[in-house]
Design an enzyme around this catalytic site. Structure first.
Site, PDB file in Angstrom:
ATOM      1  N   ARG A  72     -18.638  -1.332  62.159  1.00  0.00           N
ATOM      2  CA  ARG A  72     -18.069  -0.416  61.163  1.00  0.00           C
ATOM      3  C   ARG A  72     -18.869   0.889  61.160  1.00  0.00           C
ATOM      4  O   ARG A  72     -18.326   1.975  60.999  1.00  0.00           O
ATOM      5  CB  ARG A  72     -18.055  -1.051  59.763  1.00  0.00           C
ATOM      6  CG  ARG A  72     -17.646  -0.056  58.696  1.00  0.00           C
ATOM      7  CD  ARG A  72     -17.230  -0.665  57.361  1.00  0.00           C
ATOM      8  NE  ARG A  72     -17.905  -1.883  57.009  1.00  0.00           N
ATOM      9  CZ  ARG A  72     -19.153  -1.976  56.531  1.00  0.00           C
ATOM     10  NH1 ARG A  72     -19.877  -0.896  56.340  1.00  0.00           N
ATOM     11  NH2 ARG A  72     -19.689  -3.138  56.233  1.00  0.00           N
ATOM     12  N   ASP A 196      -6.108  21.322  58.157  1.00  0.00           N
ATOM     13  CA  ASP A 196      -5.443  20.244  58.889  1.00  0.00           C
ATOM     14  C   ASP A 196      -4.813  20.883  60.129  1.00  0.00           C
ATOM     15  O   ASP A 196      -3.863  21.656  60.033  1.00  0.00           O
ATOM     16  CB  ASP A 196      -4.384  19.593  57.980  1.00  0.00           C
ATOM     17  CG  ASP A 196      -3.690  18.409  58.645  1.00  0.00           C
ATOM     18  OD1 ASP A 196      -3.614  18.376  59.885  1.00  0.00           O
ATOM     19  OD2 ASP A 196      -3.199  17.532  57.913  1.00  0.00           O
TER      20      ASP A 196
HETATM   21  N1  PLP Z   1      -1.491  15.610  58.426  1.00  0.00           N
HETATM   22  C1  PLP Z   1      -0.312  15.967  58.965  1.00  0.00           C
HETATM   23  C2  PLP Z   1      -0.029  17.410  59.204  1.00  0.00           C
HETATM   24  C3  PLP Z   1       0.641  15.005  59.300  1.00  0.00           C
HETATM   25  O1  PLP Z   1       1.814  15.388  59.833  1.00  0.00           O
HETATM   26  C4  PLP Z   1       0.344  13.637  59.052  1.00  0.00           C
HETATM   27  C5  PLP Z   1       1.314  12.593  59.381  1.00  0.00           C
HETATM   28  O2  PLP Z   1       2.447  12.861  59.728  1.00  0.00           O
HETATM   29  C6  PLP Z   1      -0.885  13.307  58.477  1.00  0.00           C
HETATM   30  C7  PLP Z   1      -1.786  14.320  58.193  1.00  0.00           C
HETATM   31  C8  PLP Z   1      -1.228  11.871  58.189  1.00  0.00           C
HETATM   32  O3  PLP Z   1      -1.574  11.232  59.367  1.00  0.00           O
HETATM   33  P1  PLP Z   1      -1.417   9.658  59.622  1.00  0.00           P
HETATM   34  O4  PLP Z   1       0.039   9.356  59.634  1.00  0.00           O
HETATM   35  O5  PLP Z   1      -2.100   9.463  60.940  1.00  0.00           O
HETATM   36  O6  PLP Z   1      -2.124   8.965  58.503  1.00  0.00           O
END
Ligand code: PLP
Length: 453
Positions: A72, A196
């Protein structure tokens, strides 16, 4: 466990090899994708990083390990992936997680009760749900702002604002945040800025170079690239943020398994090739849609018609592989298209080899309340495409044939005035029984708005 590990005497030092990579910073992106973190296995020379499918590691004696103690906390396959990801984002550290949402959650763990977060509106529906349904319960508050408007973000800053959360381009309507200006603003107020970067991937955009403190990824998408693994990552160059997030990675434990790390690392090796092809086809599809009579509006940062095309050129090296568009006529038309394509698969997610089509309002953004979706342009007629690696001519042909069904209007009226439009049933009183959608548009708008289809 990780603290204990730090105290252990580490016997992991390997003799140097001709394949050890020095001066990683001088390597180009594609070379880093193939080599960084992926030195040949010292005991066998295996060219692929092995899948260390183990939960624990034997100690030679109390307090003496080879750099690994419990999986982990650390796993060699994961370490390889984390080194590679850090290098691709031009960061010092990367940490990987069992999903993109687990990565987002780990970053939110930086906060305490009473803290405030500014979020660029139009984030992925699951991120919205995480913030609104999970973290608000712990006394963290969120303000959603149009991140295309730097002044609006500035006006939302409160004395307790600790985090600025941006997604650029956004999911699903590909709005951009001016990452340079916003991260500069955040820094002035000692606010941690997070981007993101899932949609662009590090091949097309490197938020740390633009001033961000933290980058988050759903590695499920372009990074792994083959729609066969769920994962997430956090990248930063800040020692303190890294230590705190690493603490939570281990303390909360949402870590990826070694096979998932292997798959992601394998996908990354072809990231540059794939991104170039995704983009080439996405631009062709976006241009095709823009000229199609059934389409009201196309969202793609690579189009000159995109309101932030210039910003996209200044902060991205390419525009990605996702295209969104609005069909004339709303949901009933969207349904016809979504149910007709044969090459585009109707599914959530993006960034894989197979092209996908989805209806954000009822799929990826289902957790977002209806009024909020309307405000953010996630209307019932909005469709999102993830452009895969098929031949672009076949992709356009699939869309063309499916969209033709939207142009050909066929209504069957029964005695009870129950009609069916291209397969979907409703009640209406239409005089026309067939024709081109354009001709029937006024009737459609009037008659179909009240329908539950
Ligand atoms: N951030 C974005 C821009 C996404 O499109 C997504 C999922 O579609 C996520 C985060 C979440 O990712 P996960 O589905 O791998 O948890």
């Amino acid at each position: 466990m990780s603290q204990d590990l730090n105290r252990c005497k580490n016997q992991s030092e390997q003799p140097s090899s001709r394949y050890d990579i020095e001066n990683v910073d001088e390597l180009k992106f594609a070379t880093r994708a193939v080599l960084v973190g992926q030195e040949p296995d010292p005991s066998t020379g295996a060219i692929s990083v092995p899948i260390y499918q183990t939960s624990t590691f034997l100690l030679e004696e109390l307090g003496v390990n080879k750099g690994y103690q419990y999986a982990r906390s650390h796993n060699p396959t994961r370490t390889a992936l984390e080194k590679c990801l850090a290098s691709l984002e031009n960061g010092k550290y990367a940490l990987t997680f069992s999903s993109g949402l687990a990565a987002a959650s780990a970053v939110l763990n930086l906060l305490s009760q009473g803290d405030h977060v500014i979020v660029g509106e139009d984030v992925y529906g699951g991120v919205y749900r995480l913030f609104e349904k999970v973290f608000t319960r712990y006394g963290i508050t969120f303000t959603y702002v149009n991140a295309a408007d730097v002044d609006a973000v500035g006006a939302a800053i409160l004395p307790n604002t600790k985090l600025l959360w941006l997604e650029s381009p956004t999911n699903p309507i590909l709005k951009l945040a001016d990452i340079r200006s916003l991260t500069r603003l955040a820094r002035q107020y000692a606010i941690v800025s997070v981007v993101d970067n899932t949609f662009a991937s590090p091949y097309f955009q490197r938020p740390l170079d633009l001033g961000a403190d933290v980058v988050v990824h759903s590695t499920t998408k372009y990074l792994s690239g083959h729609s066969d693994v769920i994962g997430g990552a956090v990248v930063t160059s800040c020692d303190q943020l890294y230590e705190t997030i690493k603490f939570h990675q281990n303390a909360v434990g949402a870590v990826p398994g070694p096979f998932d790390c292997f798959l992601t690392l394998r996908g990354i090796k072809t990231l540059p090739l794939r991104m170039r092809e995704h983009e080439r086809s996405a631009l062709a599809v976006a241009e095709f849609l823009e000229s199609h009579p059934a389409v009201e509006r196309v969202y793609y940062p690579g189009l000159e018609s995109h309101p932030q095309h210039e910003l996209a050129k200044s902060q991205m090296k390419g525009f990605g592989g996702v295209v969104a568009f609005v069909l004339k006529g709303g949901e009933i038309h969207a349904r016809t298209l979504l149910n007709s394509t044969r090459i585009f698969g109707l599914a959530e997610s993006l960034g894989g080899t197979r092209s996908l089509i989805c209806h954000p309002a009822s799929m990826t953004h289902a957790p977002v309340p209806y009024e909020v979706k309307q405000e953010r342009g996630i209307t019932d007629g909005l469709i999102r495409l993830s452009i895969g690696l098929e031949d672009v001519d076949d992709l356009i042909c699939d869309l063309e044939q499916s969209l033709e069904k939207n142009l050909q209007f066929e209504v069957n009226i029964t005695e009870e005035k129950t009609c069916s439009f291209n397969g979907s049933s409703f009640t209406a009183d239409l005089e026309h029984q067939s024709g081109r959608v354009d001709d029937l548009e006024p009737l459609l708008t009037e008659q179909l708005s009240a329908l539950a289809v």
